[in-house]
Design a protein around this motif. Structure first.
Motif, PDB file in Angstrom:
ATOM      1  N   CYS A   1       0.871  -1.166   0.148  1.00 42.00           N
ATOM      2  CA  CYS A   1      -0.063  -0.146  -0.014  1.00 42.00           C
ATOM      3  C   CYS A   1       0.823   1.179  -0.053  1.00 42.00           C
ATOM      4  N   ALA A   2       2.033   1.378   0.832  1.00 40.01           N
ATOM      5  CA  ALA A   2       3.009   2.573   0.724  1.00 40.01           C
ATOM      6  C   ALA A   2       3.511   2.476  -0.643  1.00 40.01           C
ATOM      7  N   THR A   3       3.819   1.530  -1.371  1.00 42.58           N
ATOM      8  CA  THR A   3       4.426   1.746  -2.788  1.00 42.58           C
ATOM      9  C   THR A   3       3.182   2.328  -3.529  1.00 42.58           C
ATOM     10  N   ALA A   4       2.113   1.823  -3.647  1.00 49.94           N
ATOM     11  CA  ALA A   4       0.852   2.116  -4.343  1.00 49.94           C
ATOM     12  C   ALA A   4       0.568   3.583  -4.127  1.00 49.94           C
ATOM     13  N   ALA A   5       0.670   3.988  -2.881  1.00 46.34           N
ATOM     14  CA  ALA A   5       0.507   5.537  -2.505  1.00 46.34           C
ATOM     15  C   ALA A   5       1.572   6.273  -3.084  1.00 46.34           C
ATOM     16  N   ALA A   6       2.749   5.720  -3.060  1.00 43.98           N
ATOM     17  CA  ALA A   6       4.024   6.788  -3.557  1.00 43.98           C
ATOM     18  C   ALA A   6       3.834   6.769  -5.103  1.00 43.98           C
ATOM     19  N   VAL A   7       3.396   5.694  -5.922  1.00 45.02           N
ATOM     20  CA  VAL A   7       3.275   5.663  -7.271  1.00 45.02           C
ATOM     21  C   VAL A   7       2.122   6.343  -7.957  1.00 45.02           C
ATOM     22  N   THR A   8       0.874   6.112  -7.180  1.00 46.95           N
ATOM     23  CA  THR A   8      -0.248   6.907  -7.763  1.00 46.95           C
ATOM     24  C   THR A   8      -0.828   8.241  -7.233  1.00 46.95           C
ATOM     25  N   GLY A   9      -0.243   8.612  -6.094  1.00 50.87           N
ATOM     26  CA  GLY A   9      -0.654   9.690  -5.261  1.00 50.87           C
ATOM     27  C   GLY A   9      -1.943   9.502  -4.735  1.00 50.87           C
ATOM     28  N   ASP A  10      -2.595   8.278  -4.983  1.00 52.67           N
ATOM     29  CA  ASP A  10      -4.038   8.002  -4.354  1.00 52.67           C
ATOM     30  C   ASP A  10      -3.831   7.857  -2.740  1.00 52.67           C
TER      31      ASP A  10
ATOM     32  N   THR B   1      -4.723   4.848   3.578  1.00 55.64           N
ATOM     33  CA  THR B   1      -5.579   4.263   4.487  1.00 55.64           C
ATOM     34  C   THR B   1      -5.417   2.674   4.714  1.00 55.64           C
ATOM     35  N   GLY B   2      -4.828   2.028   3.701  1.00 55.94           N
ATOM     36  CA  GLY B   2      -4.521   0.660   3.699  1.00 55.94           C
ATOM     37  C   GLY B   2      -3.202   0.574   4.695  1.00 55.94           C
ATOM     38  N   VAL B   3      -2.302   1.501   4.578  1.00 58.21           N
ATOM     39  CA  VAL B   3      -0.985   1.340   5.637  1.00 58.21           C
ATOM     40  C   VAL B   3      -1.729   1.502   7.139  1.00 58.21           C
ATOM     41  N   ARG B   4      -2.795   2.508   7.260  1.00 54.18           N
ATOM     42  CA  ARG B   4      -3.099   2.812   8.337  1.00 54.18           C
ATOM     43  C   ARG B   4      -4.007   1.521   9.125  1.00 54.18           C
ATOM     44  N   GLN B   5      -4.730   1.052   8.073  1.00 55.50           N
ATOM     45  CA  GLN B   5      -5.271  -0.500   8.295  1.00 55.50           C
ATOM     46  C   GLN B   5      -4.593  -1.474   8.951  1.00 55.50           C
ATOM     47  N   ALA B   6      -3.304  -1.546   8.497  1.00 59.23           N
ATOM     48  CA  ALA B   6      -2.437  -2.435   8.877  1.00 59.23           C
ATOM     49  C   ALA B   6      -1.672  -2.256  10.090  1.00 59.23           C
ATOM     50  N   VAL B   7      -1.524  -1.035  10.543  1.00 62.87           N
ATOM     51  CA  VAL B   7      -0.784  -0.475  11.808  1.00 62.87           C
ATOM     52  C   VAL B   7      -2.193  -1.013  12.567  1.00 62.87           C
ATOM     53  N   GLY B   8      -3.271  -0.582  12.335  1.00 60.61           N
ATOM     54  CA  GLY B   8      -4.435  -0.975  13.184  1.00 60.61           C
ATOM     55  C   GLY B   8      -4.589  -2.159  13.468  1.00 60.61           C
ATOM     56  N   TRP B   9      -4.268  -3.142  12.769  1.00 61.87           N
ATOM     57  CA  TRP B   9      -4.242  -4.810  13.035  1.00 61.87           C
ATOM     58  C   TRP B   9      -3.252  -5.066  14.323  1.00 61.87           C
ATOM     59  N   PHE B  10      -2.309  -4.405  14.547  1.00 62.36           N
ATOM     60  CA  PHE B  10      -1.278  -4.469  15.322  1.00 62.36           C
ATOM     61  C   PHE B  10      -1.856  -4.126  16.822  1.00 62.36           C
ATOM     62  N   LEU B  11      -2.550  -3.009  16.464  1.00 61.88           N
ATOM     63  CA  LEU B  11      -3.094  -2.017  17.675  1.00 61.88           C
ATOM     64  C   LEU B  11      -4.381  -2.405  18.240  1.00 61.88           C
ATOM     65  N   GLY B  12      -4.975  -3.501  17.581  1.00 57.10           N
ATOM     66  CA  GLY B  12      -6.441  -4.106  18.000  1.00 57.10           C
ATOM     67  C   GLY B  12      -7.537  -4.100  17.065  1.00 57.10           C
ATOM     68  N   ASP B  13      -7.397  -3.388  16.086  1.00 55.73           N
ATOM     69  CA  ASP B  13      -8.406  -3.409  15.029  1.00 55.73           C
ATOM     70  C   ASP B  13      -8.388  -4.603  14.085  1.00 55.73           C
ATOM     71  N   ASN B  14      -8.772  -5.584  14.820  1.00 54.26           N
ATOM     72  CA  ASN B  14      -8.581  -6.814  13.941  1.00 54.26           C
ATOM     73  C   ASN B  14      -9.842  -7.875  14.274  1.00 54.26           C
ATOM     74  N   ASP B  15      -9.799  -8.864  14.060  1.00 51.39           N
ATOM     75  CA  ASP B  15     -11.150  -9.881  14.138  1.00 51.39           C
ATOM     76  C   ASP B  15     -11.463 -10.115  15.756  1.00 51.39           C
ATOM     77  N   VAL B  16     -10.473 -10.126  16.549  1.00 50.39           N
ATOM     78  CA  VAL B  16     -10.655 -10.594  17.963  1.00 50.39           C
ATOM     79  C   VAL B  16     -10.567  -9.132  18.717  1.00 50.39           C
ATOM     80  N   GLY B  17     -10.182  -8.053  18.060  1.00 48.74           N
ATOM     81  CA  GLY B  17     -10.029  -6.669  18.918  1.00 48.74           C
ATOM     82  C   GLY B  17      -9.094  -6.694  20.026  1.00 48.74           C
ATOM     83  N   THR B  18      -7.867  -7.597  19.783  1.00 48.60           N
ATOM     84  CA  THR B  18      -6.893  -7.739  20.805  1.00 48.60           C
ATOM     85  C   THR B  18      -5.527  -7.136  20.104  1.00 48.60           C
TER      86      THR B  18
END
Length: 341
Positions: free
Chosen positions: A268-277, A282-299
């Motif tokens: 997602c970081a590469t896609a953001a850099a290439v496209t400017g979209d 948001t995809g990068v933030r969702q990946a960070v969120g998975w580690f912080l508890g925004d995942n299927d178990v909420g942990t």
């Protein structure tokens, strides 16, 4: 601390647990909770990923620079004169396998290419480029191994656009990965999703930009867009589990691995850099969120006390072991977060 990971503050990259898992030889693969398990020894796969994250640090501390030197020395020791790599070294400092061209070869080239392009230390850049050049002349029939090698070639070409071996390797990697198919329900080039899936899309995206004769940008974006869409559940990331997902089969939810999340963040970081979209940010933030508890178990999937990443998300919560692969995936993912924090 910053707040780009959903409702939780995003940690800055910590190398404390990586140092705990490392000695003067390399990076131990496994831990029981936070304590290293020396009996399992070291592997080239993890040393390579360690070299990636330590080389990505723009202003590394002396400790982080020392880790990069150790991981680079491990990789050059693992490499034979023809460019292949051994993967497994016991705690007795004896190799347990012969040189080969599996995923560890590709990851070694990824680490070497990243160090050659990004390390602030010229002696690291120079040695890494020599070892990369030796390995870049080899080829693997495996799409994942070629994708990891292609990531290293991308790094080298961004710093050395005229590097012929890197250019050829990148094009061969994209060709081995293949083009997306016509079925909108399964455009992936392979009949199953396995591990580090987003790395394949990332290579195709980058190859379209770095080579005039590269694949169409839309090929890589179609792959990554579909992968993102099938891995979103109620707004959070729910990655393909360790058992994979076969076309036409029911998809399982567990056990999810941190390596999958890190690969998605990278792509997602590469896609953001290439496209400017900004949607890819948001995809990068969702990946960070998975580690912080925004995942299927909420942990939470990391231990703030140690800086280690947990070894997998099960239906009942995290596997509390903090091995090298998951810790490296955590560091890699939060390294991207500071760009948009």
């Amino acid at each position: 601390m910053s707040g780009s990971g959903g409702r939780h503050p995003t940690p800055r990259p910590s190398f404390a647990h990586l140092s705990r898992l490392s000695d003067d030889t390399g990076l131990f693969e496994h831990a029981r909770h936070a304590i290293v398990r020396r009996e399992h020894g070291y592997c080239t796969d993890d040393a390579a990923r360690g070299l990636v994250v330590t080389s990505r640090e723009p202003e590394p501390t002396p400790e982080v620079l020392g880790l990069a030197e150790r991981y680079l020395a491990f990789l050059t020791h693992a490499q034979d004169t023809r460019g292949a790599f051994r993967n497994r070294l016991g705690h007795d400092r004896r190799w347990t396998d012969a040189p080969g061209l599996g995923d560890w070869w590709g990851r070694a080239l990824w680490g070497l290419g990243t160090a050659a392009a990004r390390s602030p230390a010229p002696w690291i850049r120079e040695e890494a480029l020599v070892a990369f050049g030796r390995g870049a002349r080899r080829r693997s029939p495996a799409p994942h191994a070629m994708a990891f090698a292609g990531l290293g070639a991308i790094e080298v070409l961004r710093r050395h656009p005229g590097h012929a071996d890197a250019a050829t390797l990148l094009m061969d990697a994209a060709a081995t990965i293949g083009a997306p198919g016509p079925d909108p329900l399964w455009p992936w080039p392979q009949p199953c999703l396995t591990y580090a899936n987003a790395a394949l899309a990332e290579v195709v995206i980058a190859a379209s930009q770095l080579r005039h004769d590269g694949p169409p940008l839309d090929d890589g974006l179609r792959m990554l867009t579909w992968l993102r869409d099938v891995q979103l559940r109620d707004g959070h990331l729910s990655v393909v589990p360790a058992g994979g997902w076969q076309r036409g089969a029911a998809r399982l939810r567990h056990d999810q691995q941190a390596i999958e999340v890190a690969a998605f963040a990278d792509a997602c970081a590469t896609a953001a850099a290439v496209t400017g979209d900004p949607g890819w940010e948001t995809g990068v933030r969702q990946a960070v969120g998975w580690f912080l508890g925004d995942n299927d178990v909420g942990t939470r999937m990391w231990d703030p006390a140690t800086g280690g990443g947990y070894d997998g998300l099960t239906p009942h919560g995290p596997n509390l072991n903090q091995g090298a692969e998951s810790t490296l995936a955590l560091i890699s993912t939060v390294q991207h977060a500071r760009r948009w924090s």
